[in-house]
Design a protein around this motif. Structure first.
Motif, short mmCIF file in Angstrom:
data_model
loop_
_atom_site.label_atom_id
_atom_site.label_comp_id
_atom_site.label_asym_id
_atom_site.label_seq_id
_atom_site.Cartn_x
_atom_site.Cartn_y
_atom_site.Cartn_z
N ASP A 55 21.65 27.70 20.24
CA ASP A 55 20.96 28.17 19.04
C ASP A 55 21.54 29.50 18.58
OD1 ASP A 55 18.21 29.65 17.80
OD2 ASP A 55 18.58 27.54 17.26
N GLN A 59 23.44 30.34 15.04
CA GLN A 59 23.10 31.43 14.11
C GLN A 59 24.32 32.30 13.81
OE1 GLN A 59 19.38 33.61 14.87
NE2 GLN A 59 18.79 31.91 16.21
N GLU A 60 25.10 32.58 14.82
CA GLU A 60 26.32 33.37 14.61
C GLU A 60 27.26 32.66 13.66
OE1 GLU A 60 25.15 36.57 16.39
OE2 GLU A 60 27.21 36.44 15.62
N MET A 62 26.53 30.48 11.43
CA MET A 62 25.97 30.48 10.08
C MET A 62 26.26 31.80 9.39
SD MET A 62 24.72 27.63 9.16
CE MET A 62 23.60 27.83 7.79
N LYS A 63 26.21 32.89 10.13
CA LYS A 63 26.57 34.20 9.55
C LYS A 63 28.03 34.18 9.08
CE LYS A 63 24.20 37.14 12.59
NZ LYS A 63 24.23 38.25 13.54
N GLN B 6 18.00 38.32 7.01
CA GLN B 6 17.17 38.10 8.20
C GLN B 6 16.42 36.78 8.06
OE1 GLN B 6 14.64 41.48 8.85
NE2 GLN B 6 14.89 41.40 11.05
N THR B 8 17.33 34.21 6.37
CA THR B 8 18.26 33.11 6.55
C THR B 8 18.51 32.86 8.04
OG1 THR B 8 19.32 33.94 4.56
CG2 THR B 8 20.45 32.19 5.72
N GLN B 9 18.60 33.96 8.79
CA GLN B 9 18.83 33.81 10.22
C GLN B 9 17.65 33.11 10.89
OE1 GLN B 9 19.86 37.38 12.32
NE2 GLN B 9 21.50 37.86 10.90
N GLU B 10 16.47 33.50 10.50
CA GLU B 10 15.29 32.87 11.07
C GLU B 10 15.22 31.40 10.68
OE1 GLU B 10 12.60 36.93 11.01
OE2 GLU B 10 12.08 35.27 9.71
N CYS B 12 17.71 29.52 10.15
CA CYS B 12 18.75 28.79 10.87
C CYS B 12 18.27 28.38 12.26
CB CYS B 12 19.99 29.66 11.04
SG CYS B 12 20.85 29.92 9.52
N SER B 13 17.49 29.19 12.90
CA SER B 13 17.13 28.93 14.29
C SER B 13 16.19 27.74 14.39
CB SER B 13 16.45 30.16 14.89
OG SER B 13 16.05 29.88 16.22
#
Lengths: 252, 95
Positions: A55, A59-60, A62-63, B6, B8-10, B12-13
């Motif tokens: 996971d 996320q990395e 996706m960044k 932030q 977007t990061q949330e 994604c998880s």
């Protein structure tokens, strides 16, 4: 090295698949362990750790993907600029080609003009000489009939038979005729006639050109002889008339 | 810009979703299936988003290389255009 060559999209999809598989396994394991009431904490925690790791990777990535998206936008702007520059360069190229063509034409024409000028300069003739010749040609009524000319007038714009006989050529009649006739054109030779205009190609003629074109007595002939009085002239005129008409019919 | 990133990061998880499923399983709730479907949907949406995201058909290094090439192209063409436009006109010598 193989990992770095893979595109970001491939890596994202791969990690997502892993996350899906791990989450499914974890849920299944939890469901089974609850039903069977068999504690398997080791395996579950391992899968959980892997899931958390994947996971985090997701996320990395996706960044990274979002950053790449921004770079992609910048590249698109730059590519548009490149296209614009290309069209500007093509436009300039076209104009340059056009200018080259115009210049080449102008230079060629200028060179031709210079050649003509040089040619004219080499073969220059004094205007006085030309006027003199023009005078002589027109004085013999070869260009236009005299104002008093009427049909039946024995005068002609070319030397008549009588005039030829009484001139220098007539005096040279004792000379062999082969050499003279050999210079004549074939058809005139066959017809036994002289062409209407004798071009000054013979050496003895060019020397005559420097003197009077006609013997001096002939310049008065047009004035003194009244028309139709001399029978011999009339005969000659009739002969010449026939010749001229036949020559004109030949020319037709 | 930090807040949307932030978020977007949330988004994604997927761990929060898995956590919800495990909680429902612990409570023996009927919402387990609903939560499982939500997880499936989220994964599917993530796949679709990844497929349509622009600029990720190559690795970051390859993209940087391409960016450098395009920048160099722009620089060269600008230089060329400037050179053509500032070419000296023909000087006609005075006779």
């Amino acid at each position: 090295m193989a990992v770095s060559e893979r595109s970001t999209r491939e890596r994202l999809l791969s990690v997502l698949d892993d996350v899906e598989v791990l989450s499914r396994e974890l849920i299944e394991m939890l469901a089974i362990s609850r039903n069977q009431k068999l504690p398997q904490p080791g395996e579950e925690s391992q899968i959980l750790e892997l899931l958390v790791q994947r996971d985090g990777e997701f996320q990395e990535l996706m960044k990274v993907a979002q950053e790449q998206g921004k770079v992609h936008q910048e590249m698109q702007l730059l590519e548009k600029e490149v296209e614009k520059r290309d069209s500007d360069i093509q436009q300039l190229q076209k104009q340059l080609k056009e200018a080259e063509h115009i210049l080449a034409t102008a230079v060629y024409q200028a060179k031709e003009k210079l050649k003509s000028i040089e040619k004219a300069r080499k073969g220059s003739i004094s205007s006085e000489e030309i006027i003199k010749y023009a005078h002589r040609i027109s004085a013999s009524n070869a260009v236009c009939a005299p104002l008093t000319w009427v049909p039946g007038d024995p005068r002609r714009p070319y030397p008549t038979d009588l005039e030829m006989r009484s001139g220098l050529l007539g005096q040279m009649s004792n000379l062999p005729t082969n050499g003279v006739n050999g210079h004549l054109p074939g058809d005139a030779l066959a017809a036994g006639r002289l062409p209407d205009v004798l071009t000054p190609q013979y050496p003895w003629q060019s020397s005559d050109m420097s003197m009077n074109m006609l013997p001096p007595n002939h310049s008065n002939d047009f004035m003194l002889e009244p028309p139709g009085h001399n029978k011999e002239n009339e005969d000659d005129v009739e002969v010449m008339s026939t010749d001229s008409s036949s020559s004109s019919s030949d020319s037709d | 810009m930090a807040a949307p990133e932030q978020k977007t990061q949330e988004d994604c998880s997927l761990l929060p979703q898995v956590h919800d499923i495990i909680k429902c399983m612990d409570k023996d709730s009927q919402d387990v299936h609903q939560e499982l479907n939500k997880l499936k949907t989220k994964i599917q949406e993530a796949r679709e988003q990844i497929s349509t995201m622009p600029g990720i058909s190559m690795s970051p290094e390859q993209q940087q290389q391409q960016l450098q090439n395009v920048r160099e192209q722009v620089r060269t063409k600008n230089k060329l255009l400037q050179k053509y436009r500032s070419l000296c006109m023909f000087d006609i010598p005075k006779a």
